[in-house]
Design an enzyme around this catalytic site. Structure first.
Site, short mmCIF file in Angstrom:
data_model
loop_
_atom_site.label_atom_id
_atom_site.label_comp_id
_atom_site.label_asym_id
_atom_site.label_seq_id
_atom_site.Cartn_x
_atom_site.Cartn_y
_atom_site.Cartn_z
N VAL A 109 -25.21 60.45 17.21
CA VAL A 109 -24.86 60.18 15.81
C VAL A 109 -25.41 61.27 14.90
CG1 VAL A 109 -24.81 57.67 16.19
CG2 VAL A 109 -26.94 58.75 15.42
N HIS A 125 -20.20 56.75 19.01
CA HIS A 125 -21.14 55.79 18.42
C HIS A 125 -21.36 56.03 16.93
CE1 HIS A 125 -22.84 55.00 22.73
NE2 HIS A 125 -21.78 54.27 22.47
#
Ligand SMILES: [Zn+2]
Length: 265
Positions: A109, A125
């Site tokens: 991320v 994600h």
């Protein structure tokens, strides 16, 4: 190792549609801790892990409380905005630039692939620097909402200007479904590729872990792992071979060899 780097470069040159999957291991060389390694975030703080497991549940039950908590506590990854990409990220961006790598699908991320210049990027994600509407999947920059003002006016959680849905961080929490757009596109790419470069991930977290397995079942695909240690992908024969070591170093050397081969072609 030299032989394997050359083999990978040749396989990559012979491929028509190469994609890469990446995980925490590609970002540890940028100073971001992984989760389950010896000095991983969860290893050092099991209570944080227990809390993280309940995060999405808590969000759905009480989005206002979730936002208030977020405003009062710093993220467990620290200040990601200062972190820089490392040679591994740049190597993948290079492979894309010379027309070989079609997509990078990352579990991270941290936005480091984007910072390194990768264009075709699927952040499986989510992205710690974005927000997302949980109803229509529209993504926003955090600056598009003045959450401190909303908190003062008792108007949390922020609402989606497009559909009125509840806004949360784009980072996918435990128990939260992978946003449908990214999940579908990643699956399609895993089905389409003829070469998969897996970097810095043991791919044990589902549904991400499905991607190498989907590719393997099709046959006619070369799966190369670049990981510090052998993984379940190595053990179960999902990858054709593993190049063991630092992802930054290995990927840079593979790209060097690819460029040499390309020069000869
Ligand atoms: Zn929406």
């Amino acid at each position: 190792m030299e032989d394997l780097i050359l083999r990978a470069a040749k396989d990559i040159m012979n491929s028509k549609y190469a994609i890469a999957l990446t995980g925490a291991g590609i970002s540890t060389e940028s100073g971001i801790p992984d989760f389950r390694g010896p000095s991983g975030i969860w290893t050092k703080n099991p209570e944080a892990e227990r809390r993280a497991y309940r995060s999405y549940e808590r969000f759905l039950a009480d989005p206002k409380g979730w936002w208030e908590e977020r405003l009062s506590s710093p993220g467990f990854l620290g200040d990601l905005s200062k972190v820089k990409p490392n040679p591994g990220h740049y190597a993948l961006a290079q492979l894309e630039k010379i027309g070989i790598l079609k997509w990078v699908i990352t579990q991270n991320v941290d936005a480091l692939h984007e910072k390194a210049g990768t264009q075709n990027l699927l952040e499986y994600h989510g992205n710690a620097f974005k927000l997302r509407c949980i109803s229509c999947i529209a993504r926003f920059k955090p600056g598009e909402f003045d959450v401190k003002k909303l908190a003062k006016e008792d108007k949390l959680p922020p609402r989606c200007p497009k559909c009125g849905g509840v806004i949360k961080s784009d980072g996918v929490a435990f128990g939260e479904p992978i946003p449908a757009d990214v999940a579908d596109k990643s699956y399609t790419e895993a089905l389409r590729c003829d070469l998969m470069l897996i970097c810095g991930t043991s791919a044990v977290v589902y549904p991400f872990a499905e991607l190498p397995r989907v590719a393997r079942r099709r046959g006619n695909v070369v799966i190369i792992e670049v990981n510090a240690e052998p993984t379940p992908l190595t053990m179960s024969g999902i990858s054709d071979y593993i190049i063991q070591g630092k992802t930054g170093e290995i990927l840079s050397r593979i790209v060097e060899e690819v460029k040499k081969l390309k020069g000869k072609a």
